[in-house]
Motif scaffolding. Structure first.
Motif, PDB file in Angstrom:
ATOM      1  N   GLU A  82      -9.353   4.246   4.029  1.00 30.90           N
ATOM      2  CA  GLU A  82      -9.409   3.490   2.771  1.00 30.90           C
ATOM      3  C   GLU A  82      -8.018   2.911   2.516  1.00 30.90           C
ATOM      4  OE1 GLU A  82     -11.979   4.719  -0.572  1.00 30.90           O
ATOM      5  OE2 GLU A  82     -10.118   4.771  -1.758  1.00 30.90           O
ATOM      6  N   LEU A  83      -7.952   1.571   2.431  1.00 32.54           N
ATOM      7  CA  LEU A  83      -6.678   0.875   2.234  1.00 32.54           C
ATOM      8  C   LEU A  83      -6.682   0.161   0.887  1.00 32.54           C
ATOM      9  CD1 LEU A  83      -6.154  -0.818   5.745  1.00 32.54           C
ATOM     10  CD2 LEU A  83      -5.608   1.508   5.029  1.00 32.54           C
ATOM     11  N   ARG A  84      -5.583   0.261   0.183  1.00 28.69           N
ATOM     12  CA  ARG A  84      -5.390  -0.454  -1.080  1.00 28.69           C
ATOM     13  C   ARG A  84      -4.013  -1.110  -1.061  1.00 28.69           C
ATOM     14  NH1 ARG A  84      -9.011   1.312  -5.086  1.00 28.69           N
ATOM     15  NH2 ARG A  84     -10.213   3.157  -4.456  1.00 28.69           N
ATOM     16  N   SER A  85      -3.943  -2.310  -1.645  1.00 30.40           N
ATOM     17  CA  SER A  85      -2.673  -3.031  -1.675  1.00 30.40           C
ATOM     18  C   SER A  85      -2.471  -3.659  -3.052  1.00 30.40           C
ATOM     19  CB  SER A  85      -2.657  -4.124  -0.602  1.00 30.40           C
ATOM     20  OG  SER A  85      -1.513  -4.929  -0.705  1.00 30.40           O
ATOM     21  N   VAL A  86      -1.263  -3.510  -3.600  1.00 28.76           N
ATOM     22  CA  VAL A  86      -0.901  -4.129  -4.878  1.00 28.76           C
ATOM     23  C   VAL A  86       0.489  -4.753  -4.725  1.00 28.76           C
ATOM     24  CG1 VAL A  86      -2.317  -2.584  -6.287  1.00 28.76           C
ATOM     25  CG2 VAL A  86       0.038  -1.956  -5.762  1.00 28.76           C
ATOM     26  N   ASN A  87       0.936  -5.435  -5.787  1.00 25.40           N
ATOM     27  CA  ASN A  87       2.215  -6.138  -5.738  1.00 25.40           C
ATOM     28  C   ASN A  87       3.375  -5.179  -5.488  1.00 25.40           C
ATOM     29  OD1 ASN A  87       0.551  -8.184  -6.471  1.00 25.40           O
ATOM     30  ND2 ASN A  87       1.542  -8.661  -8.397  1.00 25.40           N
ATOM     31  N   GLY A  88       4.379  -5.680  -4.782  1.00 19.19           N
ATOM     32  CA  GLY A  88       5.585  -4.900  -4.539  1.00 19.19           C
ATOM     33  C   GLY A  88       6.726  -5.810  -4.152  1.00 19.19           C
ATOM     34  N   LYS A  89       7.951  -5.357  -4.384  1.00 23.59           N
ATOM     35  CA  LYS A  89       9.117  -6.175  -4.030  1.00 23.59           C
ATOM     36  C   LYS A  89       9.292  -6.271  -2.522  1.00 23.59           C
ATOM     37  CE  LYS A  89      11.736  -5.329  -8.274  1.00 23.59           C
ATOM     38  NZ  LYS A  89      12.999  -4.832  -8.871  1.00 23.59           N
ATOM     39  N   GLY A  90       8.909  -5.219  -1.818  1.00 26.91           N
ATOM     40  CA  GLY A  90       9.003  -5.215  -0.365  1.00 26.91           C
ATOM     41  C   GLY A  90       7.736  -4.626   0.214  1.00 26.91           C
ATOM     42  N   LEU A  91       7.825  -4.088   1.420  1.00 24.41           N
ATOM     43  CA  LEU A  91       6.686  -3.416   2.047  1.00 24.41           C
ATOM     44  C   LEU A  91       6.869  -1.910   1.887  1.00 24.41           C
ATOM     45  CD1 LEU A  91       4.083  -3.550   3.700  1.00 24.41           C
ATOM     46  CD2 LEU A  91       5.479  -3.473   5.771  1.00 24.41           C
ATOM     47  N   ASP A  92       6.002  -1.307   1.120  1.00 27.66           N
ATOM     48  CA  ASP A  92       6.047   0.136   0.867  1.00 27.66           C
ATOM     49  C   ASP A  92       4.712   0.726   1.296  1.00 27.66           C
ATOM     50  OD1 ASP A  92       6.546   2.686   0.039  1.00 27.66           O
ATOM     51  OD2 ASP A  92       6.422   2.261  -2.109  1.00 27.66           O
ATOM     52  N   ILE A  93       4.718   1.472   2.408  1.00 28.64           N
ATOM     53  CA  ILE A  93       3.497   2.048   2.973  1.00 28.64           C
ATOM     54  C   ILE A  93       3.453   3.540   2.654  1.00 28.64           C
ATOM     55  CG2 ILE A  93       2.205   2.514   5.082  1.00 28.64           C
ATOM     56  CD1 ILE A  93       3.519   0.044   6.308  1.00 28.64           C
ATOM     57  N   ARG A  94       2.382   3.950   2.004  1.00 31.79           N
ATOM     58  CA  ARG A  94       2.190   5.364   1.680  1.00 31.79           C
ATOM     59  C   ARG A  94       0.935   5.855   2.397  1.00 31.79           C
ATOM     60  NH1 ARG A  94       3.541   5.415  -4.855  1.00 31.79           N
ATOM     61  NH2 ARG A  94       5.562   4.337  -4.668  1.00 31.79           N
ATOM     62  N   LEU A  95       1.132   6.833   3.295  1.00 31.68           N
ATOM     63  CA  LEU A  95       0.043   7.350   4.114  1.00 31.68           C
ATOM     64  C   LEU A  95      -0.377   8.735   3.638  1.00 31.68           C
ATOM     65  CD1 LEU A  95       1.105   6.440   7.758  1.00 31.68           C
ATOM     66  CD2 LEU A  95      -0.967   5.681   6.607  1.00 31.68           C
ATOM     67  N   ARG A  96      -1.693   8.939   3.627  1.00 28.76           N
ATOM     68  CA  ARG A  96      -2.246  10.267   3.359  1.00 28.76           C
ATOM     69  C   ARG A  96      -3.134  10.628   4.552  1.00 28.76           C
ATOM     70  NH1 ARG A  96      -4.927  10.625  -2.439  1.00 28.76           N
ATOM     71  NH2 ARG A  96      -5.144  12.781  -1.681  1.00 28.76           N
TER      72      ARG A  96
END
Length: 295
Positions: A24-38
């Motif tokens: 399950e992938l979700r993406s929202v606004n961000g200043k850079g690329l911030d990947i959070r993995l579970r």
């Protein structure tokens, strides 16, 4: 390249062997690329490669990627604790003249704690590799699905931004063609203001006159601001047409738009130019707000 928004979602599940997995992938606004993995316990080995694959697809945004894994029942084997069994048999021999000498039954042995244990067979490296490949293939497909969603929203945003750039260009032309900027209008306004200075009861001050004339002439000239606005309009259109991760560059152009509109308003000596400048500021704020959603 196409424009992408930074908002997206994707879900994909699959099965290999006795394992059922789901990304399950979700993406929202961000200043850079911030990947959070579970990741599920025991699959930490996948983290570095998962980050690398996501980084190849997305350039910007706060991305949350969650993997769930459920395992069905695998092959079970009986493990005999030989030391415990030997101890039981030794004890039986020692007590042979005191207890029932009948042979030990299997169900009796199974009831003795520690003699026999049942556990799932350890999977070999081939099974682990197959699971890893299936999970990564699923991640790639989910990433492609979310990218397609971001591109659809990016195309819609591109249309909105393009329309706002058109309005900015139109308002710059309104300022450029305003009658207050004609040489005759500027000359007449300066002549009136100079006459007022000359009629001042405090007397004539030549240095002050020259300073006031120079100041009024400078304030009357917004040619540079108009030229810069038009240059920024051309740059914004080029970036929108080029596509790709251009959100940061468009945000910088929005700041420049705002700077020029502020200067036009501060120099304005015409109600029409002031009105156009205020409208410019409104459209530029809307433009910048939409740009925040672009990759």
């Amino acid at each position: 390249m196409t424009l992408q928004s930074m908002t997206g979602f994707a879900r994909l599940d699959g099965q290999i062997g006795r394992y059922q997995w789901a990304w399950e992938l979700r993406s929202v606004n961000g200043k850079g690329l911030d990947i959070r993995l579970r990741l599920p316990p025991g699959l930490d080995r996948l983290e570095a490669e998962a980050r690398r694959r996501l980084g190849q697809v997305f350039a910007r945004g706060n991305i949350q990627a969650s993997l769930s894994l459920q395992a069905g029942v695998g092959k079970v084997e009986a493990v005999i604790n030989d030391a415990a069994l030997d101890a039981v048999m030794t004890l039986r021999e020692r007590l042979g003249d005191r207890i029932d000498p009948a042979p030990l039954r299997l169900d009796t042995l199974l009831s003795i704690r520690g003699v026999v244990d049942f556990k799932e067979e350890d999977e070999d490296d081939g099974a682990k590799d197959a699971l890893d490949r299936a999970v990564f293939e699923g991640l790639d497909k989910a990433s492609a699905s979310m990218k397609a969603m971001r591109e659809r929203e990016g195309a819609a945003l591109g249309g909105v931004l393009g329309g706002q750039v058109d309005v900015i260009e139109r308002l710059a032309t309104v300022v450029e063609l305003d009658p207050s900027r004609s040489p005759d209008q500027i000359r007449a306004r300066l002549e009136n203001q100079i006459a007022a200075l000359l009629d001042s009861p405090q007397g004539f001050d030549r240095d002050r006159l020259y300073a006031e004339v120079a100041l009024m002439a400078t304030k009357a000239d917004v040619r540079e601001e108009i030229d810069r606005l038009k240059a920024h309009v051309a740059a914004a259109r080029d970036l929108l047409a080029r596509g790709g991760p251009v959100g940061r560059k468009l945000d910088f152009i929005a700041q420049e738009f705002n700077r020029e509109s502020n200067t036009i308003c501060s120099k304005s000596n015409s109600a029409a130019v002031t009105a156009a400048g205020i409208e410019l500021k409104v459209v530029i704020d809307q433009f910048r707000e939409q740009v925040q959603n672009l990759e």
